[in-house]
Design a protein around this motif. Structure first.
Motif, PDB file in Angstrom:
ATOM      1  N   ASP A 186       0.768  -1.302  -0.044  1.00 57.95           N
ATOM      2  CA  ASP A 186       0.077  -0.134   0.138  1.00 57.95           C
ATOM      3  C   ASP A 186       0.600   1.186   0.112  1.00 57.95           C
ATOM      4  O   ASP A 186       1.954   1.451   0.817  1.00 57.95           O
ATOM      5  N   PRO A 187       0.673   2.344  -0.963  1.00 56.77           N
ATOM      6  CA  PRO A 187       1.599   3.328  -0.967  1.00 56.77           C
ATOM      7  C   PRO A 187       1.740   4.051   0.311  1.00 56.77           C
ATOM      8  O   PRO A 187       2.880   4.311   0.557  1.00 56.77           O
ATOM      9  N   GLN A 188       0.693   4.325   0.986  1.00 58.33           N
ATOM     10  CA  GLN A 188       0.941   5.003   2.205  1.00 58.33           C
ATOM     11  C   GLN A 188       1.764   4.153   3.272  1.00 58.33           C
ATOM     12  O   GLN A 188       2.621   4.813   3.834  1.00 58.33           O
ATOM     13  N   ILE A 189       1.535   2.813   3.471  1.00 56.83           N
ATOM     14  CA  ILE A 189       2.172   2.093   4.135  1.00 56.83           C
ATOM     15  C   ILE A 189       3.713   2.108   4.127  1.00 56.83           C
ATOM     16  O   ILE A 189       4.650   2.144   4.710  1.00 56.83           O
ATOM     17  N   THR A 190       3.848   1.769   2.599  1.00 57.42           N
ATOM     18  CA  THR A 190       5.511   1.988   2.376  1.00 57.42           C
ATOM     19  C   THR A 190       6.089   3.152   2.650  1.00 57.42           C
ATOM     20  O   THR A 190       7.280   3.436   3.112  1.00 57.42           O
ATOM     21  N   ALA A 191       5.411   4.213   2.218  1.00 53.29           N
ATOM     22  CA  ALA A 191       5.984   5.684   2.600  1.00 53.29           C
ATOM     23  C   ALA A 191       6.194   5.683   4.085  1.00 53.29           C
ATOM     24  O   ALA A 191       7.369   6.432   4.303  1.00 53.29           O
ATOM     25  N   ASP A 192       5.304   5.334   4.767  1.00 52.69           N
ATOM     26  CA  ASP A 192       5.386   5.392   6.452  1.00 52.69           C
ATOM     27  C   ASP A 192       6.982   4.671   6.641  1.00 52.69           C
ATOM     28  O   ASP A 192       7.532   5.104   7.596  1.00 52.69           O
ATOM     29  N   ILE A 193       6.910   3.592   6.072  1.00 54.02           N
ATOM     30  CA  ILE A 193       8.155   2.889   6.313  1.00 54.02           C
ATOM     31  C   ILE A 193       9.560   3.609   6.065  1.00 54.02           C
ATOM     32  O   ILE A 193      10.490   3.831   6.791  1.00 54.02           O
ATOM     33  N   THR A 194       9.465   3.909   4.838  1.00 52.41           N
ATOM     34  CA  THR A 194      10.582   4.830   4.243  1.00 52.41           C
ATOM     35  C   THR A 194      10.957   6.060   5.086  1.00 52.41           C
ATOM     36  O   THR A 194      12.139   6.618   5.498  1.00 52.41           O
ATOM     37  N   ASN A 195       9.934   6.724   5.601  1.00 56.64           N
ATOM     38  CA  ASN A 195       9.894   7.906   6.285  1.00 56.64           C
ATOM     39  C   ASN A 195      10.468   7.733   7.744  1.00 56.64           C
ATOM     40  O   ASN A 195      10.986   8.453   8.493  1.00 56.64           O
ATOM     41  N   TYR A 196      10.285   6.304   8.362  1.00 62.71           N
ATOM     42  CA  TYR A 196      10.661   5.990   9.597  1.00 62.71           C
ATOM     43  C   TYR A 196      12.215   5.549   9.628  1.00 62.71           C
ATOM     44  O   TYR A 196      12.973   5.756  10.450  1.00 62.71           O
ATOM     45  N   VAL A 197      12.495   4.559   8.441  1.00 56.60           N
ATOM     46  CA  VAL A 197      13.786   3.876   8.547  1.00 56.60           C
ATOM     47  C   VAL A 197      14.850   4.442   7.499  1.00 56.60           C
ATOM     48  O   VAL A 197      16.002   4.220   7.531  1.00 56.60           O
ATOM     49  N   TRP A 198      14.424   5.628   6.602  1.00 59.62           N
ATOM     50  CA  TRP A 198      15.370   6.322   5.878  1.00 59.62           C
ATOM     51  C   TRP A 198      15.979   5.251   4.801  1.00 59.62           C
ATOM     52  O   TRP A 198      17.211   5.538   4.389  1.00 59.62           O
ATOM     53  N   TYR A 199      15.316   4.395   4.435  1.00 60.11           N
ATOM     54  CA  TYR A 199      15.566   3.543   3.255  1.00 60.11           C
ATOM     55  C   TYR A 199      14.567   3.809   2.206  1.00 60.11           C
ATOM     56  O   TYR A 199      13.538   4.013   2.233  1.00 60.11           O
ATOM     57  N   ALA A 200      15.276   3.815   0.859  1.00 57.22           N
ATOM     58  CA  ALA A 200      14.510   3.968  -0.541  1.00 57.22           C
ATOM     59  C   ALA A 200      13.509   2.688  -0.565  1.00 57.22           C
ATOM     60  O   ALA A 200      13.844   1.674  -0.146  1.00 57.22           O
ATOM     61  N   ASN A 201      12.352   2.921  -1.195  1.00 55.87           N
ATOM     62  CA  ASN A 201      11.665   1.765  -1.554  1.00 55.87           C
ATOM     63  C   ASN A 201      11.618   1.767  -3.014  1.00 55.87           C
ATOM     64  O   ASN A 201      12.030   2.256  -3.881  1.00 55.87           O
ATOM     65  N   ALA A 202      10.734   0.597  -3.480  1.00 53.77           N
ATOM     66  CA  ALA A 202      10.651   0.340  -4.894  1.00 53.77           C
ATOM     67  C   ALA A 202       9.215   0.759  -5.482  1.00 53.77           C
ATOM     68  O   ALA A 202       8.703   0.000  -6.380  1.00 53.77           O
ATOM     69  N   ASN A 203       8.494   1.377  -4.520  1.00 48.63           N
ATOM     70  CA  ASN A 203       6.769   1.776  -4.757  1.00 48.63           C
ATOM     71  C   ASN A 203       6.898   2.869  -5.332  1.00 48.63           C
ATOM     72  O   ASN A 203       6.612   3.950  -4.493  1.00 48.63           O
ATOM     73  N   LYS A 204       6.375   3.173  -6.568  1.00 52.87           N
ATOM     74  CA  LYS A 204       6.465   4.390  -7.245  1.00 52.87           C
ATOM     75  C   LYS A 204       5.391   5.310  -6.814  1.00 52.87           C
ATOM     76  O   LYS A 204       5.595   6.526  -6.505  1.00 52.87           O
ATOM     77  N   ASP A 205       4.206   4.621  -6.440  1.00 54.71           N
ATOM     78  CA  ASP A 205       2.929   5.469  -5.890  1.00 54.71           C
ATOM     79  C   ASP A 205       3.159   5.971  -4.312  1.00 54.71           C
ATOM     80  O   ASP A 205       2.584   6.652  -3.843  1.00 54.71           O
ATOM     81  N   SER A 206       4.434   5.303  -3.845  1.00 55.36           N
ATOM     82  CA  SER A 206       4.564   5.908  -2.323  1.00 55.36           C
ATOM     83  C   SER A 206       5.301   7.122  -2.335  1.00 55.36           C
ATOM     84  O   SER A 206       5.301   7.971  -1.263  1.00 55.36           O
ATOM     85  N   LEU A 207       5.865   7.265  -3.360  1.00 55.96           N
ATOM     86  CA  LEU A 207       6.911   8.566  -3.196  1.00 55.96           C
ATOM     87  C   LEU A 207       6.106   9.954  -3.134  1.00 55.96           C
ATOM     88  O   LEU A 207       6.466  10.813  -2.337  1.00 55.96           O
ATOM     89  N   ALA A 208       4.991   9.957  -3.463  1.00 50.95           N
ATOM     90  CA  ALA A 208       4.126  11.201  -3.212  1.00 50.95           C
ATOM     91  C   ALA A 208       3.815  11.525  -1.502  1.00 50.95           C
ATOM     92  O   ALA A 208       3.754  12.624  -1.127  1.00 50.95           O
ATOM     93  N   TYR A 209       3.990  10.356  -0.963  1.00 51.73           N
ATOM     94  CA  TYR A 209       3.974  10.549   0.575  1.00 51.73           C
ATOM     95  C   TYR A 209       5.247  10.408   1.538  1.00 51.73           C
ATOM     96  O   TYR A 209       5.158  10.448   2.557  1.00 51.73           O
ATOM     97  N   VAL A 210       6.248  10.272   0.883  1.00 44.93           N
ATOM     98  CA  VAL A 210       7.613  10.398   1.272  1.00 44.93           C
ATOM     99  C   VAL A 210       7.899  11.783   1.574  1.00 44.93           C
ATOM    100  O   VAL A 210       7.753  12.766   0.607  1.00 44.93           O
ATOM    101  N   ASP A 211       8.525  11.834   2.599  1.00 43.09           N
ATOM    102  CA  ASP A 211       9.032  13.343   3.245  1.00 43.09           C
ATOM    103  C   ASP A 211      10.086  13.669   2.077  1.00 43.09           C
ATOM    104  O   ASP A 211      11.007  13.067   1.794  1.00 43.09           O
ATOM    105  N   PRO A 212       9.773  15.192   1.637  1.00 39.08           N
ATOM    106  CA  PRO A 212      10.754  15.842   0.619  1.00 39.08           C
ATOM    107  C   PRO A 212      12.135  15.726   1.094  1.00 39.08           C
ATOM    108  O   PRO A 212      12.646  15.498   0.205  1.00 39.08           O
ATOM    109  N   GLU A 213      12.332  15.901   2.255  1.00 34.01           N
ATOM    110  CA  GLU A 213      13.943  15.797   2.827  1.00 34.01           C
ATOM    111  C   GLU A 213      14.402  14.544   2.223  1.00 34.01           C
ATOM    112  O   GLU A 213      15.457  14.489   1.846  1.00 34.01           O
TER     113      GLU A 213
END
Ligand code: N2P
Length: 365
Positions: free
Chosen positions: A296-323
């Protein structure tokens, strides 16, 4: 009446059997890397599905592989890195995914999935979870104190040049306990192909590590997060997101420790970690539900935002912190990507050479 019942009962039995198969016990056993999920991911999955998760962690592909090869681990979802995944698939360790149960696959980035297919043709057994690089995390102040302002902080020379290592030894150098990552990094620094399976190349990489061995405080693949954050060590060869987590913890503690992560100019390993289901998983249906939930894009984005690793979910990027999206250490720009290599799966012979060399490195003789 009697004949009627005789006709119906096998039908009812078949229905009951199908129902029993679809309705697994509402439990799931997950085995993931440590510091590799958001705080609320598991709770959200449990709330959404009513499936109770038992969540265990590891910090070594070798440890995961030993469990997978032995079989009967009891795990339903595990997270091997690409090169390890590849030979574990060859050994029959994982089941093919039922893609009809994974509608969220549509959110995945086809380019990254194509790269991951080098280890799992057709992405038949796995879905990319997160990806990152193996570089250098360091304490900006302590390194400058010891090596001056022109410390080679953009180069593997910072740690692989024994003179630099000697000067940093007192503030603490740590290496990953990951032979298939550390030895190729040393080989690459020597100008050798980091993907080489030649005995002499592998031994040359190990020789270089032996030279800095006296200055290494420990070999460990998760302890360095806390130690970097607290200022207890000053240089760790480590995984991108883990170093960023250290930086974040130091910032939050307000302890004056400044941590930086660098992908050295000579290049670094880029790896993919993948969600996979052991062939003997007790709850494969729940495992598919979990993998689909993670995508789920939001779930993957939440993980990236918490662990600072890139993911392979293109639709999650809209929810990833810009920083995070803008950080070249997490989502490296093309010119940096061009300097990254990927790991090749080792055959049994190469594995033995690497493991013997690694034992020498760790024991120092
Ligand atoms: C998370 C480490 C995962 C990266 N702590 C290793 N492939």
């Amino acid at each position: 009446m009697k004949s009627h019942l005789a006709r119906i009962s096998p039908f009812i039995l078949a229905l009951a059997a199908a129902g029993a198969q679809a309705e697994e016990e509402k439990v799931l056993n997950v085995y993931n890397w440590s510091d590799y999920i958001a705080e609320d991911t598991i709770a959200k999955f449990e709330a959404a599905t009513g499936i109770k998760v038992t969540y265990d962690v590891f910090d070594s592909n070798e440890v995961l592989e030993a469990k997978m090869m032995a079989g009967n681990s009891g795990y339903d979802v595990v997270v091997p890195t690409g090169d390890f995944l590849q030979r574990q698939i060859a050994a029959g360790v994982y089941m093919k995914l039922d893609k009809s149960k994974l509608p969220n696959l549509r959110h995945m980035d086809p380019e990254i999935m194509a790269k991951a297919a080098a280890h799992d043709p057709g992405n038949e057994h796995s879905v990319v979870y997160m990806w990152g690089t193996t570089g250098i995390g360091y304490n900006v102040g302590k390194v400058a104190e010891r090596l001056g302002d022109d410390a080679p902080t953009d180069s593997w020379a910072l740690v692989f040049d024994p003179e630099n290592a000697a000067r940093l030894a007192d503030c603490g150098i740590t290496l990953l306990d990951a032979p298939t990552e550390m030895i190729p990094a040393a080989m690459n620094y020597l100008g050798l192909d980091p993907q080489s399976k030649k005995k002499e190349d592998i031994e040359a990489g190990a020789e270089l590590l032996m030279k800095i061995r006296p200055y290494v405080r420990y070999f460990h693949s998760s302890q360095y997060i806390t130690d970097l954050a607290n200022g207890d060590v000053c240089l760790s060869v480590g995984w991108s997101g883990d170093v960023f987590q250290a930086r974040d913890r130091a910032d939050e503690a307000g302890n004056g420790v400044e941590i930086a992560y660098v992908i050295p100019k000579e290049g670094a390993l880029m790896w993919f970690d993948n969600l996979a289901i052991p062939a003997d998983a007790p709850h494969p249906d729940n495992a598919h539900k979990f993998i689909n939930f993670i995508m789920d894009p939001q779930i993957t984005a939440d993980i990236t935002n918490y662990v600072w690793y890139a993911n392979a979910n293109k639709d999650s990027l809209a929810y990833v912190d810009p920083e995070i999206l803008a950080d070249p250490g997490i989502f490296p720009p093309e010119e940096v990507k061009a300097r990254l290599w990927t790991a090749v799966a080792y055959d049994a012979r190469t594995d033995r050479i690497v493991n013997r060399a690694w034992t020498r490195v760790k024991t120092g003789n």
